[in-house]
Design an enzyme around this catalytic site. Sequence first.
Site, PDB file in Angstrom:
ATOM      1  CB  SER A   1     -14.856 -62.362  48.828  1.00 57.04           C
ATOM      2  OG  SER A   1     -13.622 -61.378  48.946  1.00 57.04           O
TER       3      SER A   1
ATOM      4  CG  ASP B   1     -11.049 -64.686  48.667  1.00 60.49           C
ATOM      5  OD1 ASP B   1     -11.143 -63.981  49.464  1.00 60.49           O
ATOM      6  OD2 ASP B   1     -11.042 -64.548  47.298  1.00 60.49           O
TER       7      ASP B   1
ATOM      8  CG  ASP C   1      -9.191 -61.549  47.262  1.00 61.31           C
ATOM      9  OD1 ASP C   1      -9.380 -61.018  48.381  1.00 61.31           O
ATOM     10  OD2 ASP C   1     -10.032 -61.546  46.301  1.00 61.31           O
TER      11      ASP C   1
END
Length: 462
Positions: free
Chosen positions: A106, A252, A254
């Site tokens: 992340s 990533d 998100d």
Amino acid sequence: MTLIKSISGIRGTIGGKPGDNLTPIDAVKFAAAYGIWLKEYSKKDKLKVVIGRDARISGEMIQNIVVSTLIGLGIDVIDLDLSTTPTVEIAVPLEEADGGIILTASHNPKQWNALKLLNEKGEFLDAAQGAKILAIAEKEDFNFSEVDDLGEITRNDSYIDIHIDEVLELDLIDADTIRAAKFKVVVDGVNSTGGIAIPKLLKELGVEVVELYCDPTGHFPHNPEPLKEHLGDICALVLEEKADFGIVVDPDVDRLAFISNDGEMFGEEYTLVACADYVLGKTKGNTVSNLSSSRALRDITQKHGGTYEAAAVGEVNVVTKMKGNNAVIGGEGNGGIIYPESHYGRDSLVGTALFLMLMAEKGGTVAELRASYPSYFMSKKKIELTPGLDVDAILVAMADTYKNEEISTIDGVKIDFAENWVHLRKSNTEPIIRIYTEAKSQSEADALADKIIGEIKKVAGL
């Protein structure tokens, strides 16, 4: 400690000794534990798992290890290669797979990587499921398949395009409306897969794109967490290009942050507020965010006649609460948009499209939009604890001190005052108490945090 095992997966730094860092041996162990658990959970003879990764330098190595481990367990693998977290999440049900693994750390720096684990719905595992996988890994209770029963790999690099098509087909997204607005947008993809996905989506919507750090090399040009102190380059480029706004995603994809047309941060907390404003204007309903997210979402939800609820911190907790109250949109204040009409996962592609629709319909500038929302300021501080302190007892004492206020104890202690709030949580990975506050000015938020820190130290005898 640089190997962190939790119910949501395993993450760590590359290199070093097994058990201390995320080494190839640890990757095998936890991929195998997930595969063994999946066999027990699904009760099926033949399983299929979707694998995708962000662009970080160690990604291909970890991908090869994880894919081979699953094949060794007799599990078939759909390998998406370079992908995004939300893309893997939508691929799992579309492929009728039994689970998924996203290889990404992340927003962590380049030396980190992780295995994030999904169920057959493409959603993160719950606490009980995660605990079972950790127990299997600890026991190393693995039984690999014989040669005639090995799994097979199918490579499919089309899923970012499929994901974009899924976004364009959402009822609340009208590509012609966005095209007519003739937006110009700067994109910072932090040299990961957002640099592939976000420009592709924008171009499909007729947006003029200025790409910044969109080459997926995994060499992050700045700290990849999308915070103001890391984003000077895109803030300057938005002004230089006279762009309508800027888009920043983490590796990533998100987490989603916007830069206003004046080169200032729109505010990660307000990504969800803006997207909810658009969705609630079209679809009556409720919203959910976590306890540490801005009160502005509650205000916007009530303005539209809906009900707001707060969940414990963590995406799986937000999703559970959203399903419980049929929320039409939700997410987290770190720029995570969860729109159930698409899927139950944080998705920057969906968030980008919703924001474009809001701007296309409202008109005006992004800075004007931000000024139209309730204005709150947050302070995020922490107290380092000495060994042997009973953190739970400290939190109970703080809740008792403020028992006449609105209190939530579902995740640490949150105290809601009339004009501000404070949320106290103990860290799962460090000997600290996190203190988050929000108020109507930065000085008030900081002062409230300092006041609470003083009270905690007094209770703890620090």
